[in-house]
Design a protein around this motif. Sequence first.
Motif, PDB file in Angstrom:
ATOM      1  N   GLY A  22       2.454  -9.358  -6.787  1.00  0.00           N
ATOM      2  CA  GLY A  22       2.479 -10.152  -5.567  1.00  0.00           C
ATOM      3  C   GLY A  22       2.398 -11.634  -5.881  1.00  0.00           C
ATOM      4  N   VAL A  23       3.182 -12.432  -5.177  1.00  0.00           N
ATOM      5  CA  VAL A  23       3.170 -13.887  -5.343  1.00  0.00           C
ATOM      6  C   VAL A  23       2.979 -14.530  -3.983  1.00  0.00           C
ATOM      7  CG1 VAL A  23       4.487 -15.919  -6.041  1.00  0.00           C
ATOM      8  CG2 VAL A  23       4.651 -13.822  -7.386  1.00  0.00           C
ATOM      9  N   ASP A  24       2.115 -15.531  -3.936  1.00  0.00           N
ATOM     10  CA  ASP A  24       1.878 -16.245  -2.687  1.00  0.00           C
ATOM     11  C   ASP A  24       1.267 -17.607  -3.035  1.00  0.00           C
ATOM     12  OD1 ASP A  24       0.660 -17.050  -0.033  1.00  0.00           O
ATOM     13  OD2 ASP A  24       1.398 -15.069   0.506  1.00  0.00           O
TER      14      ASP A  24
ATOM     15  N   HIS B 122      -7.378  -5.839  -0.777  1.00  0.00           N
ATOM     16  CA  HIS B 122      -6.973  -5.693  -2.164  1.00  0.00           C
ATOM     17  C   HIS B 122      -5.472  -5.507  -2.253  1.00  0.00           C
ATOM     18  CE1 HIS B 122      -6.718  -4.333  -6.291  1.00  0.00           C
ATOM     19  NE2 HIS B 122      -6.160  -3.203  -5.883  1.00  0.00           N
ATOM     20  N   PHE B 123      -4.820  -6.311  -3.079  1.00  0.00           N
ATOM     21  CA  PHE B 123      -3.401  -6.109  -3.352  1.00  0.00           C
ATOM     22  C   PHE B 123      -3.276  -5.123  -4.507  1.00  0.00           C
ATOM     23  CE2 PHE B 123       0.637  -6.986  -5.428  1.00  0.00           C
ATOM     24  CZ  PHE B 123       1.497  -7.006  -4.346  1.00  0.00           C
ATOM     25  N   PRO B 124      -2.543  -4.026  -4.333  1.00  0.00           N
ATOM     26  CA  PRO B 124      -2.486  -2.972  -5.349  1.00  0.00           C
ATOM     27  C   PRO B 124      -1.555  -3.306  -6.503  1.00  0.00           C
ATOM     28  CG  PRO B 124      -1.112  -2.360  -3.496  1.00  0.00           C
ATOM     29  CD  PRO B 124      -1.787  -3.647  -3.116  1.00  0.00           C
TER      30      PRO B 124
ATOM     31  N   GLY C 253       0.807  -1.210   0.000  1.00  0.00           N
ATOM     32  CA  GLY C 253       0.000   0.000   0.000  1.00  0.00           C
ATOM     33  C   GLY C 253       0.841   1.260   0.000  1.00  0.00           C
ATOM     34  N   ALA C 254       1.968   1.221   0.729  1.00  0.00           N
ATOM     35  CA  ALA C 254       2.851   2.385   0.780  1.00  0.00           C
ATOM     36  C   ALA C 254       3.652   2.547  -0.501  1.00  0.00           C
ATOM     37  CB  ALA C 254       3.797   2.264   1.972  1.00  0.00           C
TER      38      ALA C 254
END
Length: 331
Positions: A36-38, A47-49, A26-27
């Motif tokens: 993003g990977v997971d 929410h992943f930005p 977010g920052a």
Amino acid sequence: MSAENKGRPKVLITGASSALARLVAGALSPKYDLVGVDPRPAPSNSHFPGEFVVADYHSRKLDEVFQKYEFEAVMHLGRIRDSQNYSSQYRFQMNVIGTQKLLELCKQNAVKNLIVMSTYHVYGAHRLNALQLTEESPLRASQSFPELVDAVELDHAATTFMWRNREVRTTVLRPVNVIGKHIRNTICSLLRSGLCPKIFGFDPLMQFIDEKDMARALILALEQPHPGVFNVAGEGLIAYSHAIRHANAMIVPLPPFITAGLVRVIAEVSRMNLPPYLVDYFKYPTIVNDDIFRTKFGYQPKVKTVQSLKNLGTPTERKKLESKSVLDESV
């Protein structure tokens, strides 16, 4: 990623489902394009930005991610914890084999900056530990508990890569206990449970770092890339019994001769989430010195430890948070 952001630097974040990764993302989102990977799906309540990819760190899908994007930096926040009920074989595949693959992909794809989040637990809790552990202190954790072998191996893989591949600016962070309202790691779950074990006759000093300060430390490592291994801590020291009190939890006394096997039995029949490897950390102080990180990066924690403990939430808020599927990766 939109066309107007095509020229922005791209950053890969592993462990992207975790609360800490989402704080960091977010920052960073106003300045960077994020992927993003997971191995877990993205949480439904957040929410992943950026683009989110579900993939194991040792899978072919990770190669495809690197082929698709030219990453300026990689933030490896995706260590799998023992307390997440994964098998030791899976943890080894993800934490060791997966990390080694990620490091090799960074080298092959000319990633300029790599940040790896380890943990202070790699030092181990031992009666012979120095009063303050520095980055040069031996990593003793795996000598006593096999549950931490993969954490030590992850740290070793990252530090070895750092020395052998100077073209990738590699920063390895070893933070103390990360706590905060959104974090759901082992120590937070224990404090939120309302029942915290304390071994009779022992009350070690402990260190905590608030989720906001930890996110700031990771961002500093990204934006002021200094290669090296760095301890990271929050504000001050606090006795374990005082930490329990400030978190509004109750002390559950345990005998000093308690064994790892007995701890497993207690954990199974009670509400306590108590991994056996934590027992020694409730006996012997494991205090790290983070002067080098503070000096080199200009870091100063902003959140008081007592306030962070109180911010873990009211009993109702704790129950609601602990019922969610969002897990933080850091021990």
